[in-house]
Enzyme design. Structure first.
Site, PDB file in Angstrom:
ATOM      1  N   GLU A 181       0.628  -1.571  -0.101  1.00 32.28           N
ATOM      2  CA  GLU A 181       0.002  -0.070  -0.074  1.00 32.28           C
ATOM      3  C   GLU A 181       0.944   0.978  -0.312  1.00 32.28           C
ATOM      4  O   GLU A 181       1.805   1.711   0.790  1.00 32.28           O
ATOM      5  CB  GLU A 181      -0.797  -0.006   1.202  1.00 32.28           C
ATOM      6  CG  GLU A 181      -1.808   1.227   1.212  1.00 32.28           C
ATOM      7  CD  GLU A 181      -2.822   1.654   2.365  1.00 32.28           C
ATOM      8  OE1 GLU A 181      -3.484   2.460   3.005  1.00 32.28           O
ATOM      9  OE2 GLU A 181      -2.264   0.484   3.180  1.00 32.28           O
TER      10      GLU A 181
ATOM     11  N   LYS B  63      -8.280 -16.236  16.086  1.00 32.03           N
ATOM     12  CA  LYS B  63      -8.496 -15.790  14.727  1.00 32.03           C
ATOM     13  C   LYS B  63      -9.918 -14.787  14.919  1.00 32.03           C
ATOM     14  O   LYS B  63      -9.766 -14.803  13.567  1.00 32.03           O
ATOM     15  CB  LYS B  63      -8.152 -17.380  13.935  1.00 32.03           C
ATOM     16  CG  LYS B  63      -6.956 -18.200  14.112  1.00 32.03           C
ATOM     17  CD  LYS B  63      -5.728 -16.868  13.732  1.00 32.03           C
ATOM     18  CE  LYS B  63      -4.705 -17.951  14.801  1.00 32.03           C
ATOM     19  NZ  LYS B  63      -4.114 -19.043  13.344  1.00 32.03           N
TER      20      LYS B  63
ATOM     21  N   ASP C 120       1.999 -14.852  12.702  1.00 29.38           N
ATOM     22  CA  ASP C 120       0.631 -15.157  12.287  1.00 29.38           C
ATOM     23  C   ASP C 120      -0.051 -13.902  11.627  1.00 29.38           C
ATOM     24  O   ASP C 120      -0.978 -13.516  12.539  1.00 29.38           O
ATOM     25  CB  ASP C 120       0.333 -16.258  13.260  1.00 29.38           C
ATOM     26  CG  ASP C 120      -1.095 -17.316  12.687  1.00 29.38           C
ATOM     27  OD1 ASP C 120      -1.210 -16.655  11.182  1.00 29.38           O
ATOM     28  OD2 ASP C 120      -1.326 -17.788  13.077  1.00 29.38           O
TER      29      ASP C 120
ATOM     30  N   HIS D  33      -2.759   9.718  -1.390  1.00 32.26           N
ATOM     31  CA  HIS D  33      -2.792   8.579  -1.917  1.00 32.26           C
ATOM     32  C   HIS D  33      -2.655   8.322  -3.520  1.00 32.26           C
ATOM     33  O   HIS D  33      -1.862   8.067  -4.105  1.00 32.26           O
ATOM     34  CB  HIS D  33      -3.778   7.899  -1.987  1.00 32.26           C
ATOM     35  CG  HIS D  33      -4.051   7.468  -0.602  1.00 32.26           C
ATOM     36  ND1 HIS D  33      -3.739   5.937  -0.214  1.00 32.26           N
ATOM     37  CD2 HIS D  33      -3.923   7.508   0.983  1.00 32.26           C
ATOM     38  CE1 HIS D  33      -3.473   5.853   1.153  1.00 32.26           C
ATOM     39  NE2 HIS D  33      -3.989   6.833   1.898  1.00 32.26           N
TER      40      HIS D  33
END
Length: 398
Positions: free
Chosen positions: A95, A225, A299, A390
């Site tokens: 990004e 998770k 993770d 951006h």
């Protein structure tokens, strides 16, 4: 698709595997298999520097690497319990503007003397549920568990040299008793460690409880998770606070916004987060955490829990702005798992965080990084720089 086709066995060829699956021959066979089945030539995926013998336990059916660009943000001055000094932060992302934005926030925090970080607690959970004929039996069982805590702890800790059972939360629902085991796990994230320890504890309970008892190893309130409100209240992983007082003059000079406007914008964001049912009333904690997690071999799925946060701000009488973010479930490791792979280890080493004794330090760095990103984006939105940045840095399309 007809029912006949739907119920028939697949005739697609199986992915090749060998007895020793981490050899150059085994990997080349799978790479060729990809080409044979899809006609895709893996020109980039195959170019990795990882020793094949380092991959066992981290990946199956290995065919190559995903190359994610890593940028360096900072310096970020941290005045923490465990992280102290100036740090450069490796961030893996695709990004555009992200690294630049975080670096801007880090510059401001460093100029005002640094961000203060505090680890309040750090636990990892496994939460079995025990089943009974009625609610009274479940309550009696809960009393027995409390009375036998020492023996249950001994059974759990016999499976690990690192994990320690701190306490067990109990929740009674219908004719079930949910037990949420809370462990300290050293420098590992510890999910598997806690699963093994809790299984041993449940087996001990089953052998020693005066009546026959049945259990399910996970009753889903350990919330692997996925975010949950129980994590926000009771912490899963590290509960970390990052805080700073933003001087009115410095914020105006560097970020071209007024602290009063920043405070007012926070009130709007609080309402919006409440309206949306968000698990974080801040702006984009997941951005910084995901970039850090990918760079350092965490993770990545733990972002689902780790990105939850509570932003609290206070406009001081002199116009300065106190800003803090509390991250209640930062699940990280500095030893074991993916942290020992080549590039991931190097990224941890950039922050002097690889190996044993560094998990709490890394948790503080994560929280400080998130705070830098919050401040930078908040100011960019108010100053009208958000879309322009951006457009300038984040557009690589033709």
């Amino acid at each position: 698709m007809s029912n006949d086709n739907a119920n028939s066995s697949s005739s697609a060829p199986k992915i090749p595997r060998q007895t020793n699956d981490y050899t150059s021959e085994a990997v080349a066979e799978r790479q060729q298999f990809v080409y044979d089945q899809t006609q895709v030539s893996l020109k980039h995926v195959t170019h990795g520097s990882l020793p094949l013998d380092s991959l066992a336990g981290n990946i199956e059916n290995y065919i190559g690497v995903a190359q994610v660009p890593i940028g360096l943000a900072g310096p970020l001055r941290i005045n923490g319990q465990h992280a102290q000094g100036d740090f450069y932060i490796p961030m893996a992302t695709t990004e555009g503007t992200l690294v630049a934005s975080y670096s801007r926030g880090m510059r401001v925090l460093s100029e005002l003397g640094g961000v203060t970080t505090t680890v309040i607690e750090r636990y990892m959970q496994r939460a079995p549920v025990f089943h009974f004929d009625d609610a009274q039996q479940a309550c009696d069982f809960g009393d027995w568990v409390a009375q036998n805590m020492i023996a249950i702890r001994d059974a759990a800790e016999a499976t690990t040299s690192v994990g320690k059972l701190s306490h067990i939360e109990q929740y009674g629902v219908s004719r079930m008793r949910f037990l949420r085991f809370n462990y300290t796990t050293g420098d590992a994230a510890g999910q598997n460690m806690c699963g093994k320890a809790t299984l041993a504890a449940c087996q001990w309970i089953q052998r020693h409880y005066p009546k026959p008892v049945r259990y399910t190893l996970s009753g889903a309130i350990d919330t692997d998770k996925k975010h949950s409100q129980i994590n926000t209240l009771h912490s899963r992983g590290a509960r970390v606070v990052a805080e700073a007082v933003l001087p009115k003059q410095l914020i105006h000079e560097v970020m071209r916004v007024d602290t009063r406007d920043m405070f007012a914008a926070r009130q709007v964001s609080n309402v919006g987060a409440l309206l949306a049912g968000s698990v974080n009333n801040g702006l984009h904690a997941a951005n910084g955490l995901a970039a850090l997690f990918i760079a350092t071999g965490q993770d990545a799925a733990n972002i689902a829990e780790s990105h939850a946060g509570i932003v609290y701000v206070d406009l001081l009488e002199n116009g300065d702005l106190y800003w803090s973010i509390t991250l209640p479930s930062v699940i990280i490791a500095t030893y074991g798992g993916g942290t020992g792979l080549g590039s991931q280890r190097e990224c941890l080493e950039i922050m002097d965080c690889y190996g044993k004794g560094n998990a709490l330090k890394f948790a503080e760095i994560c929280a400080a990084t998130v705070l830098a990103g919050e401040l930078s984006l908040a100011a960019a939105v108010l100053a009208g720089d958000w879309v322009a940045s951006h457009d300038r840095l984040g557009r690589n399309r033709p």
